[in-house]
Design a protein around this motif. Sequence first.
Motif, PDB file in Angstrom:
ATOM      1  N   PRO A 116       0.825  -1.222   0.000  1.00  0.00           N
ATOM      2  CA  PRO A 116       0.000   0.000   0.000  1.00  0.00           C
ATOM      3  C   PRO A 116       0.857   1.269   0.000  1.00  0.00           C
ATOM      4  CG  PRO A 116       0.117  -0.852   2.219  1.00  0.00           C
ATOM      5  CD  PRO A 116       0.944  -1.781   1.359  1.00  0.00           C
ATOM      6  N   SER A 117       1.821   1.375  -0.903  1.00  0.00           N
ATOM      7  CA  SER A 117       2.736   2.525  -0.909  1.00  0.00           C
ATOM      8  C   SER A 117       2.288   3.549  -1.942  1.00  0.00           C
ATOM      9  CB  SER A 117       4.172   2.067  -1.196  1.00  0.00           C
ATOM     10  OG  SER A 117       5.026   3.191  -1.258  1.00  0.00           O
ATOM     11  N   LEU A 118       1.576   4.549  -1.495  1.00  0.00           N
ATOM     12  CA  LEU A 118       1.071   5.591  -2.390  1.00  0.00           C
ATOM     13  C   LEU A 118       2.217   6.445  -2.947  1.00  0.00           C
ATOM     14  CD1 LEU A 118      -1.175   7.210  -3.705  1.00  0.00           C
ATOM     15  CD2 LEU A 118      -1.521   8.407  -1.524  1.00  0.00           C
ATOM     16  N   ARG A 119       3.201   6.728  -2.114  1.00  0.00           N
ATOM     17  CA  ARG A 119       4.305   7.586  -2.567  1.00  0.00           C
ATOM     18  C   ARG A 119       5.033   6.973  -3.763  1.00  0.00           C
ATOM     19  NH1 ARG A 119       9.761   9.242   0.905  1.00  0.00           N
ATOM     20  NH2 ARG A 119      10.784  10.395  -0.777  1.00  0.00           N
ATOM     21  N   GLN A 120       5.307   5.681  -3.696  1.00  0.00           N
ATOM     22  CA  GLN A 120       6.021   5.035  -4.789  1.00  0.00           C
ATOM     23  C   GLN A 120       5.171   5.010  -6.058  1.00  0.00           C
ATOM     24  OE1 GLN A 120       7.201   1.585  -2.175  1.00  0.00           O
ATOM     25  NE2 GLN A 120       9.075   1.720  -3.367  1.00  0.00           N
ATOM     26  N   LEU A 121       3.874   4.812  -5.901  1.00  0.00           N
ATOM     27  CA  LEU A 121       2.988   4.830  -7.064  1.00  0.00           C
ATOM     28  C   LEU A 121       2.970   6.214  -7.700  1.00  0.00           C
ATOM     29  CD1 LEU A 121       0.892   3.486  -8.901  1.00  0.00           C
ATOM     30  CD2 LEU A 121      -0.860   4.137  -7.224  1.00  0.00           C
ATOM     31  N   LEU A 122       2.889   7.250  -6.889  1.00  0.00           N
ATOM     32  CA  LEU A 122       2.882   8.616  -7.422  1.00  0.00           C
ATOM     33  C   LEU A 122       4.164   8.910  -8.198  1.00  0.00           C
ATOM     34  CD1 LEU A 122       1.341  10.493  -4.345  1.00  0.00           C
ATOM     35  CD2 LEU A 122       0.263  10.220  -6.591  1.00  0.00           C
ATOM     36  N   LYS A 140      -1.129   8.225   6.997  1.00  0.00           N
ATOM     37  CA  LYS A 140      -0.024   7.654   6.222  1.00  0.00           C
ATOM     38  C   LYS A 140      -0.099   8.078   4.762  1.00  0.00           C
ATOM     39  CE  LYS A 140       1.065   3.138   4.156  1.00  0.00           C
ATOM     40  NZ  LYS A 140       2.510   3.092   4.074  1.00  0.00           N
ATOM     41  N   PHE A 141      -1.282   7.957   4.161  1.00  0.00           N
ATOM     42  CA  PHE A 141      -1.411   8.264   2.738  1.00  0.00           C
ATOM     43  C   PHE A 141      -1.187   9.753   2.459  1.00  0.00           C
ATOM     44  CE2 PHE A 141      -4.332   4.377   2.525  1.00  0.00           C
ATOM     45  CZ  PHE A 141      -3.340   3.577   2.006  1.00  0.00           C
ATOM     46  N   ILE A 142      -1.686  10.613   3.344  1.00  0.00           N
ATOM     47  CA  ILE A 142      -1.491  12.052   3.119  1.00  0.00           C
ATOM     48  C   ILE A 142      -0.026  12.431   3.344  1.00  0.00           C
ATOM     49  CG2 ILE A 142      -2.178  14.363   3.875  1.00  0.00           C
ATOM     50  CD1 ILE A 142      -4.927  13.174   4.582  1.00  0.00           C
ATOM     51  N   LEU A 170       2.469  14.131   0.610  1.00  0.00           N
ATOM     52  CA  LEU A 170       3.307  15.299   0.896  1.00  0.00           C
ATOM     53  C   LEU A 170       4.775  15.021   0.563  1.00  0.00           C
ATOM     54  CD1 LEU A 170       3.447  18.176   2.088  1.00  0.00           C
ATOM     55  CD2 LEU A 170       3.794  17.138   4.329  1.00  0.00           C
ATOM     56  N   LYS A 171       5.252  13.826   0.898  1.00  0.00           N
ATOM     57  CA  LYS A 171       6.638  13.463   0.565  1.00  0.00           C
ATOM     58  C   LYS A 171       6.837  13.410  -0.948  1.00  0.00           C
ATOM     59  CE  LYS A 171       7.424  10.748   4.771  1.00  0.00           C
ATOM     60  NZ  LYS A 171       7.541   9.379   5.322  1.00  0.00           N
ATOM     61  N   ALA A 172       5.839  12.877  -1.659  1.00  0.00           N
ATOM     62  CA  ALA A 172       5.929  12.827  -3.117  1.00  0.00           C
ATOM     63  C   ALA A 172       6.046  14.232  -3.708  1.00  0.00           C
ATOM     64  CB  ALA A 172       4.712  12.111  -3.696  1.00  0.00           C
ATOM     65  N   ASP A 209       3.886  16.453  -9.144  1.00  0.00           N
ATOM     66  CA  ASP A 209       2.915  17.550  -9.185  1.00  0.00           C
ATOM     67  C   ASP A 209       1.531  17.039  -8.791  1.00  0.00           C
ATOM     68  OD1 ASP A 209       1.626  19.905  -9.590  1.00  0.00           O
ATOM     69  OD2 ASP A 209       1.817  19.929 -11.782  1.00  0.00           O
ATOM     70  N   VAL A 210       1.305  16.885  -7.501  1.00  0.00           N
ATOM     71  CA  VAL A 210      -0.005  16.472  -6.989  1.00  0.00           C
ATOM     72  C   VAL A 210      -0.772  17.738  -6.629  1.00  0.00           C
ATOM     73  CG1 VAL A 210      -1.250  15.074  -5.319  1.00  0.00           C
ATOM     74  CG2 VAL A 210       1.024  14.368  -6.062  1.00  0.00           C
ATOM     75  N   ILE A 211      -1.954  17.910  -7.233  1.00  0.00           N
ATOM     76  CA  ILE A 211      -2.695  19.163  -7.032  1.00  0.00           C
ATOM     77  C   ILE A 211      -3.803  19.030  -6.003  1.00  0.00           C
ATOM     78  CG2 ILE A 211      -2.171  19.985  -9.361  1.00  0.00           C
ATOM     79  CD1 ILE A 211      -5.086  19.177 -10.116  1.00  0.00           C
TER      80      ILE A 211
END
Length: 951
Positions: free
Chosen positions: A331-337, A375-377, A381-383, A390-392
């Motif tokens: 469940p790693s959102l940062r790596q997916l982004l 965790k996801f937020i 933020l780290k991404a 560029d996460v809007i």
Amino acid sequence: PDGFLWAVGSAAYQTEGGWQQHGKGASIWDTFTHHPLAPPGDSRIANLPSGAPSPPQPATADVASDSYNNVFRDTEALRELGVTHYRFSISWARVLPNGSAGVPNREGLRYYRRLLERLRELGVQPVVTLYHWDLPQRLQDAYGGWANRALADHFRDYAELCFRHFGGQVKYWITIDNPYVVAWHGYATGRLAPGIRGSPRLGYLVAHNLLLAHAKVWHLYNTSFRPTQGGQVSIALSSHWINPRRMTDHSIKECQKSLDFVLGWFAKPVFIDGDYPESMKNNLSSLLPDFTESEKKFIKGTADFFALSFGPTLSFQLLDPHMKFRQLESPSLRQLLSWIDLEYNHPQIFIVENGWFVSGTTKRDDAKYMYYLKKFIMETLKAIKLDGVDVIGYTAWSLMDGFEWHRGYSIRRGLFYVDFLSQEKTLLPKSSALFYQKLIEKNGFPPLPENQPLEGTFPCDFAWGIVDNYIQVDTTLSQFTDLNVYLWDVHHSKRLIKVDGVVTKKRKSYCVDFAAIQPQITLLQEMHVTHFRFSLDWALILPLGNQSQVNHTILQYYRCMVSELVRVNITPVVALWQPVAPNQGLPRLLARQGAWENPYTALAFAEYARLCFQELGGHVKLWITMNEPYTRNMTYSAGHNLLKAHALAWHVYNEKFRHAQNGKISIALQADWIEPACPFSQKDKEVAERVLEFDIGWLAEPIFGSGDYPWVMRDWLNQRNNFLLPYFTEDEKKLIQGTFDFLALSHYTTILVDSEKEDPIKYNDYLEVQEMTDITWLNSPSQVAVVPWGLRKVLNWLKFKYGDLPMYIISNGIDDGLHAEDDQLRVYYMQNYINEALKAHILDGINLCGYFAYSFNDRTAPRFGLYRFAADQFEPKPSMKHYRKIIDSNGFPGPETLEKFCPEEFTMCTECSFFHTRKPLVAFIAFLFLAFIVSLSLIFYYSKKGRRRYK
């Protein structure tokens, strides 16, 4: 960043209800839930735990959260959250009951117009999804649903209706939500509506048609509505993340293939070149339809932003196992982004669905959901900040509890709680809602003042210590204690030959004869510590548990250890008992006779303590009776006797040895901090206090407080008809109360506690508590959470409970990994925990007297040591050097910290006592020596002067 879009979302079928109200037509989900076709071995609706309130079976969304009749209720929830955007979907069958263009349903249009108007009043921007899985049943019956290419034209007509009626107020449009789930599980596996158990070929055909339908709608908006309405259109694509099972080229390629088969299936045609990923075309051959060149051009670029859905709907639930290609889902959102950013040419990414779930029985304290949200937020933020993605915007899913597709009502995903059995369907904010509200208010995670490092120093007499629970006891004597005489055979064997019948005079034994002591002393000196804490081994000193058999060699070893420590100016801190396997640290005979369950053990402990005070007390100024008795696996009667044993030992020292030895004595309690999992929940606060009383107060209250057990503990047990907690007599209370000279605590981590029974396996029915952790916290290799602020909290709790007592952090440490670089975690741990101790001392006025790091070396405490032990040698880790630097600085001095001069103290050596007790004699000898020097000087001077005159 400024202008970040904070959103929350919902889907029409999941929340609206009113399935036949005001002319709404039936959708494929209405049919699917009313006439379930569960395949063999697959239950679409998970069973609720026994005793839980259950909605009527089979589960449907006929009423669900009843949003159709509660526009004001829903929008008030949005106002409470403070979101800038609200994502919702339009029910195709509500505005076009037959699905095709014709006379629209006025009541359906009026509902969405009311909702949009209310959003305008609140200043909340809508993000509108045209299709969130609920196809009108008429279109399914007439055309076979999305399996028919003709449906794209009907979808275009439906979209045009929505653009004309609502487009003036909508700036973000989503055409289709999660086409992977629609195509694969709607038409290939049949797990979701319309429940067609077709072939993989049918699933790929449906996806093909969905992409063409999406492109038609995008082009319609681009040419006919964008010039006047100025909005943006995209398609919501869902994905998982996958890690390679092994770091090999093959595994990494398989991970790429997994993402291609799920996300790339739709993202590559839209964002890159209008065609499917090469890995799909190479592996699926004839199963995958082909796009014509004109279709490729038609589909390419039909998204104004990348709308990403990430969460449990796909991940860990609806992702087909074969699409993982034997790799590991994560469940790693940062790596997916980051992957999306690199794979699809740095698009603007709007996370349009993200969150987690809790059990259907969980009410408002949804701690697990809240910490996943955090965790996801944080990963988002780290991404943005660290990876340059560029996460809007970010959308928490969902606004309220609703019908969760194939899971029915067995799970909840809402920020607001809904009682589905109630008539009112009131929305009650959960802990996650309050957390998200605060997060939006702060626009993320700004640094909190209380979490910033403090500059300053500890008092000059602060005890800087190190712990070795069981020191290396090696009574092997050095070669110089051998009384035999040897000859060296230099001509033949080249060996020493023992001369029979000849021995030397027996010499006096010295502490240097114990070869194991000096190396330990040298390492301690290298560390610059002022104190060294270790535990005596009761079973070694008194093998039978009483003084009928005393191991004098072991006692001599301990005596030498403490005297050598004193000689080099290191204060020994000695614990009489430490619970350890195999016999709880007790002599075997006592362990077999019931250990601490037997009242006799307390008397035996007092006699053992008397022996230790008598033999070692001349060199020991700080005593610990019991070190870290672990209350969680201790019976009430054992705890009762242990308290009496401590009190008896304290009184022995106080009455027989204190006057002569002038030392101090107390008990050392394990005191990890217990934090409410949901900080907004009164229930969780009560649970946390209860656990603290059972963990710490059980032994602390009788000694440092009232002389009796905590009332919270007694009251809780009585309510449950548990009367096993013994009672103290008045004499016993007087015996135990006040048996301390300081408060010593061991602290390692912080534990979160929740009152909800989210995970039955981890739930403690005895205390009605569930322990958990914040998944954003750092963890050691053994999964111990690193939470520095917990130390400060427990110090303040102890001060609040028991007054302004002198306190020692008698043990604090973390484990590391097998590699040298893993010690970075311990460096971070020590830096921050010691800084929290400084805050407690300076800001909170805690009377903190010392800090002891755990542990001395890896030989006696593997993976916890500040010294690594390998090949019979000790090697300092980076954390040892860092700790030494803190000790040398006496804390964390900064430019604005006043320089504090701490004079060095030296302990008087015992060998020098002859001179200290005969000061007049020493002065007289010094006077005679000075007179002799002066006389010699005068004789020399006048003899030279006389010779010059003679000449």
